[in-house]
Design a protein around this motif. Structure first.
Motif, PDB file in Angstrom:
ATOM      1  N   ILE F 183       0.846  -1.205   0.000  1.00  0.00           N
ATOM      2  CA  ILE F 183       0.000   0.000   0.000  1.00  0.00           C
ATOM      3  C   ILE F 183       0.878   1.250   0.000  1.00  0.00           C
ATOM      4  O   ILE F 183       0.623   2.208  -0.736  1.00  0.00           O
ATOM      5  N   VAL F 186       2.177   1.731  -3.590  1.00  0.00           N
ATOM      6  CA  VAL F 186       1.313   2.093  -4.727  1.00  0.00           C
ATOM      7  C   VAL F 186       0.380   3.275  -4.459  1.00  0.00           C
ATOM      8  O   VAL F 186      -0.085   3.914  -5.399  1.00  0.00           O
ATOM      9  N   ALA F 187       0.064   3.567  -3.204  1.00  0.00           N
ATOM     10  CA  ALA F 187      -0.929   4.619  -2.935  1.00  0.00           C
ATOM     11  C   ALA F 187      -0.361   5.988  -3.315  1.00  0.00           C
ATOM     12  O   ALA F 187       0.831   6.237  -3.153  1.00  0.00           O
ATOM     13  N   PRO F 188      -1.224   6.890  -3.813  1.00  0.00           N
ATOM     14  CA  PRO F 188      -0.759   8.222  -4.192  1.00  0.00           C
ATOM     15  C   PRO F 188      -0.167   8.946  -2.977  1.00  0.00           C
ATOM     16  O   PRO F 188      -0.680   8.836  -1.862  1.00  0.00           O
TER      17      PRO F 188
END
Ligand SMILES: Nc1ncnc2c1ncn2[C@@H]1O[C@H](COP(=O)(O)O)[C@@H](O)[C@H]1O
Ligand SMILES: Nc1ncnc2c1ncn2[C@@H]1O[C@H](COP(=O)(O)O)[C@@H](O)[C@H]1O
Ligand SMILES: Nc1ncnc2c1ncn2[C@@H]1O[C@H](COP(=O)(O)O)[C@@H](O)[C@H]1O
Ligand code: NA
Ligand code: NA
Ligand code: NA
Lengths: 321, 102, 102, 102, 321, 321
Positions: F183, F186-188
């Motif tokens: 997470i 990949v999370a912005p």
């Protein structure tokens, strides 16, 4: 609104992580007491925040309009749900009424996640929507129970009936939401500000861990859901879509701006899994908890988190005048 | 110490319905009870695990010790509810001191 | 498998006093025990619910299986305390394998 | 109400091994069970307290009510494991209504 | 000091919300583990903060003075309390001694709430008051137990006596308060600073939720309090007022400035419901827990939170030289 | 690296406070649910942080090198441990294999504490070390179980074997670490940033309270540790030193900078007490939990927290090219 970006937000990713962990039968689990504690925190935090925003913005006719639409929705939505669950779902009257009560009520966490997504997308709903949320928790449950009574359901009568009304209206989550909303409304601004590092700063982080747990719970319930037929599962997808679209439409017609209209759609489309199940278990012991928890928690909740919120938001933008 | 035989009643009940079981016990004159927690289980209607979020899926073990007459009265009162409430009712013998308490 | 009859002792005791009950059990030569949690109850002295803040109001269920002689010795030791400590003491029969353990 | 005599099986088991005990019960045809929490205990292999961090030291109480035949089958299956798994197995009589459920 | 503003502070409002929820018999409840966790957090946080402030301000003769007054108060206050509980309250000697022990000890949460109120009013007490708090937790309990022994109470004798002293002095809350005070005293400033977002930033927010729970607990205990007569309930109001005023007076005479004098009054006026009940249940099993928990938790605690703190603060300002 | 300063860091002081409280038999205790909640928080937080750092720094060959060394260590280290536990420790084969599995795996909290200490000393390990940590949790356990099987241990065979592999690889702590690492990856960035007040701001404070609990647990286990002989206790000191020094050496030879090399040494020297015990209890029920929990939790863990971390860090600086 950007669907991929929403799906990649940490809140949603933690939900998916929980679901994956449950599906691969990992022993990952969050203690029940922690989960309950986080849900109390989230309710107190959104209550305070909503009250504070209303105190800042002042009362307006718009609040009454939104409240009226919310009330109307939660009184009406159980009726078509009941009919569909009887006809298409093939449920007996008690089970259908029990499920309808869940769809008439609302899911606090779906709302909270929706607010996060809407805010990130630059269309934050108005602060008073928290009051509308609190208002919408109970009427739908009462309508559901009345449907069951009419249906000859054993439990709701006389003294017991008044006790149940009591349980419904003084339900813990309703008390906490309304209470913290009022506190946010009346407490002095600077005193409130000192609680913000806790109630505001931690909000998204706690929501991540809470949704991790909801992912675990929803997916495990999905696996244990033996009572659910395909038709019932289909309804658990159809009802949120239907209710959500109705909610956005009514809210837009009533003149709410897109953010708040989307939030009302999210509320209408959501199904309760905190307030409703406890009351329904008490009021309609013959109804099968596997059914109503399965529908609301294992199907509708994940659907709304992953697709419903985006759908209602896009629709709200689309039909905005 | 002299001990006297009494009946031990145990009822496994969903948390939201526990208050009802207690009310039925008090109604037949049972003087005391204790509630104990449970974690998980399985039966005819499937599998459950403790759930404190809504409490709808939590189950409690109701425990009460009383004399045979009151135990019978309680069983008669509660038996019609066993199926619709999904209760499990267990009865056994137990010896106590201070007979008048139970 | 062959099973042997033993006595099952259960004592409901306030958390701060649990250590005392355990000490009395060990003193009469009882070899093992298990403590279990409780949530709520009601009796002659009113109603209580679990309280972990101070622990003063929490109650635990002490469970031990032992032979008849030790059970009697334990009951004799603990009986004078039943009222002042607010204990509930239950005795029943139970069958075990591995008799020498109990 | 008419009651019928059944066997009550209780097994104190380490949390990581509870699934095995459940599997053995289901394997002999036992239809239902309930798991209950415990807090602390002492026996031949020393003292333990509940530990939720790893779960390795937590113990659960497995409770099941069934007929004599299935109880015997379960005891035969589980007895060889009592020592290596560190289980405590208790059997007693219990009366139930709705005989066909158990 | 402004009474209305104090009453509207979120901390107090959450306490009232809890009390209201309990009185309308809502099922709102906070898991026991969460409540215990929050109380541990609050103790560690005030311990650290007090130690840090003493490390910054340096030791001074004032600290010894405050400690002396605190010690004196907690040794003396159980005596008039015992006499009043016997005469006016009509309690037997064991029950009177048990209750006196609670009034001789102190309530950490009342102190913490008082510090918040005093700080908001611009008269923050000195950092070393946390050490005084820790010092005042146990002596009053010991005096109470001695009163019971003198009274022929069964429990406190010989080997058991020493075990009890041990339980009293190594009580969990005492250890944690003293321990974190020392850590705050000796740990390097910059390392401490990195724990502040947790121990300082969240403090008021956690206190809100904790007082919500205390409101629930106090009001539920009030309802269950069958053992309490009106005379005993009256004493549970009289004792905090009396002790608090004595505390402020002595502290002012000893030369403490108003903020610290008020804090000492709040300590003196408060009654323990964490450290004392566990020890007393062990030491005096014949004493009725319904009485001492009822007095300290259901009457004195709410009174102090809502009125006592303001009263002692106003009095401290008023008699300040 | 300054040993005294490390010892005075609040994190270590809280650990000592817990140990002292347990040794004086105080009733101080932290609810199990809170301890579990804190450990989940710590794992999610370091996972996220590591993933975020890797996303920022980009993938590099160094990551593969570190992963390779970590994997090698966790596959190899159980072997000499097993031999020593058999020969010097005098353990039977099953017990020796069970203990070796714990030393082959890693302790998340030792790693986290080490990262704090290294960062405070100005030599923070690379973000990808979290991935190495996750990678090193399971292989050592598998090797330990294989040693037991070879030794004729009853449990690991056929269908059961595959079930065990499943339990090992989908172990809750592994899932959570890997999941939050992904997470974080990949999370912005801006969405992640909003969770930082929770996952980053609170980190050290939570670690303080968690180590308070670990101090209590380790010291209480030390007292209950009847099964442990002096020779075994000695090995519980020797093994972490040996493994840690091997770890630092290999990592340095492989070209990692001192911070990361020290972290790899800390991992190699640490013994699991969260992932390993549950799996080993399941796989080798005949092994004595008093032994493996006693060694890893009551001896190795405190040793590493108080001395090992500093030792491996100093050594890493010393042998750095
Ligand atoms: N007959 C009973 N059956 C089960 N539990 C009881 C019974 N009587 C008392 N208890 C438990 O023991 C506690 C103390 O009892 P008492 O001393 O009668 O107030 C009660 O609060 C109950 O939890
Ligand atoms: N006689 C007993 N009565 C109740 N519980 C027991 C008894 N013996 C052992 N136990 C429980 O079973 C656990 C394991 O027992 P042991 O294998 O004898 O160490 C103990 O720690 C206790 O919790
Ligand atoms: N034979 C049994 N022994 C112990 N617990 C049972 C048994 N049967 C049912 N239960 C418990 O009662 C719950 C409800 O049972 P049921 O109505 O058969 O699904 C189960 O989930 C178990 O927790
Ligand atoms: Na709805
Ligand atoms: Na006082
Ligand atoms: Na290792």
């Amino acid at each position: 609104m950007n669907g991929v970006e929403t799906l990649l937000s940490p809140v949603i990713l933690f939900f998916l992580l929980g679901a994956v962990a449950a599906f691969v039968r990992s022993d990952l689990s969050i203690p029940e007491a922690i989960a309950k504690g986080m849900s109390l925190y989230l309710m107190a935090a959104i209550g305070l925040k909503g009250g504070k925003q209303v105190a800042e913005a002042g009362f307006s006719i718009e609040i009454l309009v939104a409240a009226g639409v919310g009330l109307l929705l939660s009184l009406m939505l159980p009726l078509p749900a009941f009919a569909l669950l009887r006809r298409l779902g093939g449920l007996n009257r008690t089970d259908a009424a029990a499920c309808a009560a869940h769809y008439g009520s609302v899911s606090v966490v779906t709302f909270v996640t929706g607010v996060e997504v809407l805010t990130a997308a630059g269309m934050p709903p108005a602060g008073y929507m928290v009051a509308v949320l609190a208002l919408m928790e109970t009427p739908g449950i009462v309508v559901g129970l009345l449907l069951a009574r009419q249906a000859g359901g054993s439990a709701v009568a006389g003294a017991q009936g008044s006790r149940l009304l009591h349980e419904t209206f003084f339900n813990g989550s309703v008390m906490l939401l309304v209470g913290s909303f009022v506190i946010g409304l009346v407490a002095p601004k600077d005193a409130l500000a000192q609680t913000l590092p806790f109630f505001d700063g931690l909000f998204r982080g706690v929501l991540c861990l809470f949704l991790l747990d909801m992912g675990l719970i929803a997916a495990r319930r999905f696996r244990d859901a033996r009572a659910m037929t395909w038709r019932v599962a289909g309804l658990a997808l159809l009802l949120p879509i239907m209710n959500g679209l109705i909610g956005v439409t009514l809210a837009t017609l009533a003149g709410l701006e897109p953010g708040s209209a989307a939030a009302l759609g999210i509320l209408a489309g959501s199904a309760s899994y905190i307030a409703a199940p406890a009351v329904v278990r008490m009021a309609l012991p013959e109804a099968d908890p596997g059914l109503y928890l399965g529908m609301s928690l294992a199907v509708t909740f994940p659907f709304n988190i992953i697709f419903g919120i985006s759908l209602f938001s896009l629709y709200a933008v689309w039909i905005a005048p | 110490m002299e001990t006297i035989r009494r009946r031990r009643i145990e009822v496994l009940v969903d948390a939201p319905l526990a208050r009802r079981v207690v009310d039925h016990a008090l109604a037949v004159g049972i003087a005391g009870y204790t509630l104990m927690p449970t974690l998980e289980g399985q039966g005819g209607s499937g599998h459950w695990t403790d759930d404190q979020l809504s409490g709808a899926q939590s189950k409690l073990m109701f425990l009460s010790v009383t004399n045979a007459a009151k135990a019978d009265a309680f069983v008669d009162r509660i038996s019609p509810l066993l199926d619709s409430y999904g209760l499990v009712l267990l009865l056994s013998d137990v010896d106590v001191v201070r007979a008048n308490k139970f």
